[in-house]
Motif scaffolding. Structure first.
Motif, short mmCIF file in Angstrom:
data_model
loop_
_atom_site.label_atom_id
_atom_site.label_comp_id
_atom_site.label_asym_id
_atom_site.label_seq_id
_atom_site.Cartn_x
_atom_site.Cartn_y
_atom_site.Cartn_z
N ALA A 171 0.83 -1.21 0.00
CA ALA A 171 0.00 0.00 0.00
C ALA A 171 0.86 1.25 0.00
O ALA A 171 0.54 2.25 -0.67
N ARG A 172 1.98 1.20 0.73
CA ARG A 172 2.87 2.36 0.78
C ARG A 172 3.45 2.64 -0.61
O ARG A 172 3.52 3.79 -1.05
N THR A 175 0.92 4.30 -2.90
CA THR A 175 0.50 5.67 -2.55
C THR A 175 1.69 6.58 -2.24
O THR A 175 1.50 7.69 -1.75
N LEU A 178 1.66 10.15 -3.27
CA LEU A 178 0.46 10.88 -2.88
C LEU A 178 0.56 11.39 -1.45
O LEU A 178 -0.34 12.09 -0.98
N ARG A 179 1.65 11.04 -0.76
CA ARG A 179 1.84 11.45 0.63
C ARG A 179 2.83 12.61 0.72
O ARG A 179 3.55 12.91 -0.24
N LEU A 219 -2.44 7.00 5.21
CA LEU A 219 -2.83 6.04 4.18
C LEU A 219 -4.34 5.95 4.03
O LEU A 219 -4.87 5.97 2.91
N ILE A 222 -5.93 8.74 2.11
CA ILE A 222 -5.73 8.62 0.66
C ILE A 222 -6.70 7.59 0.09
O ILE A 222 -7.38 7.84 -0.92
N LEU A 223 -6.79 6.42 0.73
CA LEU A 223 -7.66 5.36 0.21
C LEU A 223 -9.13 5.78 0.25
O LEU A 223 -9.89 5.47 -0.68
N PHE A 226 -10.31 7.89 -2.59
CA PHE A 226 -10.64 7.18 -3.82
C PHE A 226 -12.08 6.69 -3.82
O PHE A 226 -12.69 6.49 -4.87
N VAL A 230 -8.27 0.43 -4.18
CA VAL A 230 -7.21 0.73 -5.16
C VAL A 230 -6.98 -0.51 -6.00
O VAL A 230 -6.47 -1.51 -5.52
#
Length: 231
Positions: A171-172, A175, A178-179, A219, A222-223, A226, A230
């Protein structure tokens, strides 16, 4: 007298092929070479690896048990999506178990030799951050967390947490850009290392917990933006 080569047992050969298939597929998934949602028949996966179907099948079964893929009857394999619900649960567990491991090894007392893998990983994170190389940073971060488990020495805990770290790392990587730049995270690792070196167990555990909780919040935000997994 001429020594004759001892043939490798068939089971060992088979296990070697399974391990090879497992390692190659897992690396492709964790680095998002095989993206979440990727689906293919097993023969296609075997052809991609240039291997026979049997070791590939066993490797996929192992990856399924680790929550990275799903085997679908008559349709092959699918790389599982990254979902907010799953990551929330994973980080809740990591936030409980990793700080406990940090406290345990801080109480035990560590030599500089013990700390060397953590020191190296932290230094590499700092260097990668200076070079703005986020992929190298993420890989060094991953090594720090795995080295901590190795130093702790609890094999059962290592097995459980390593599988969760795999999913968190995937996941890291997905994304990463995006961080925010991981300045605070890098500082956390350096400070945790200092607490471990000084035997300050409670401070190490508390900061580790804060570190994981903050990463989880970033995290999940961000998810959830969406609104869908993802894929």
């Amino acid at each position: 007298m001429t020594m004759q080569p001892v043939p490798m047992p068939e089971k060992v050969i088979k296990r070697t092929f399974v391990d090879d298939a497992y390692n190659r597929l897992k690396h492709a998934i964790l680095t998002n070479e095989l993206l979440p949602g990727y689906q293919a028949p097993e023969p296609e996966v075997a052809a991609w690896l240039n291997m026979s179907r049997t070791p590939v099948r066993e490797a996929l079964i192992q990856l399924q048990s680790e929550g990275l893929v799903e085997l679908i009857p008559r349709r092959g394999v699918r790389v599982l999506p990254i979902q907010a619900k799953d990551m929330r649960e994973i980080y809740e567990i990591l936030s409980a178990l990793e700080p406990s491991a940090a406290e345990n090894i801080a109480r035990r007392g560590l030599t500089e030799e013990d700390l060397a893998p953590l020191e190296q990983a932290t230094s590499e994170m700092e260097q990668a951050l200076d070079a703005n190389d986020l992929i190298a940073w993420a890989e060094a971060d991953d090594r720090f967390h795995r080295a901590l488990l190795e130093i702790n020495g609890n094999e059962r805990l290592n097995k459980i947490v390593s599988a969760l770290i795999d999913q968190a790392h995937r996941a890291r990587m997905m994304t990463l850009r995006l961080r925010k730049k991981p300045v605070k995270s890098t500082q956390d690792h350096r400070k945790i290392l200092e607490y471990l070196r000084n035997g300050e167990a409670k401070k190490a555990g508390a900061l580790f917990r804060q570190h994981r909780n903050r990463a989880s919040t970033e995290l999940l935000n961000i998810l959830e933006d969406f609104k869908v997994p993802v894929l």
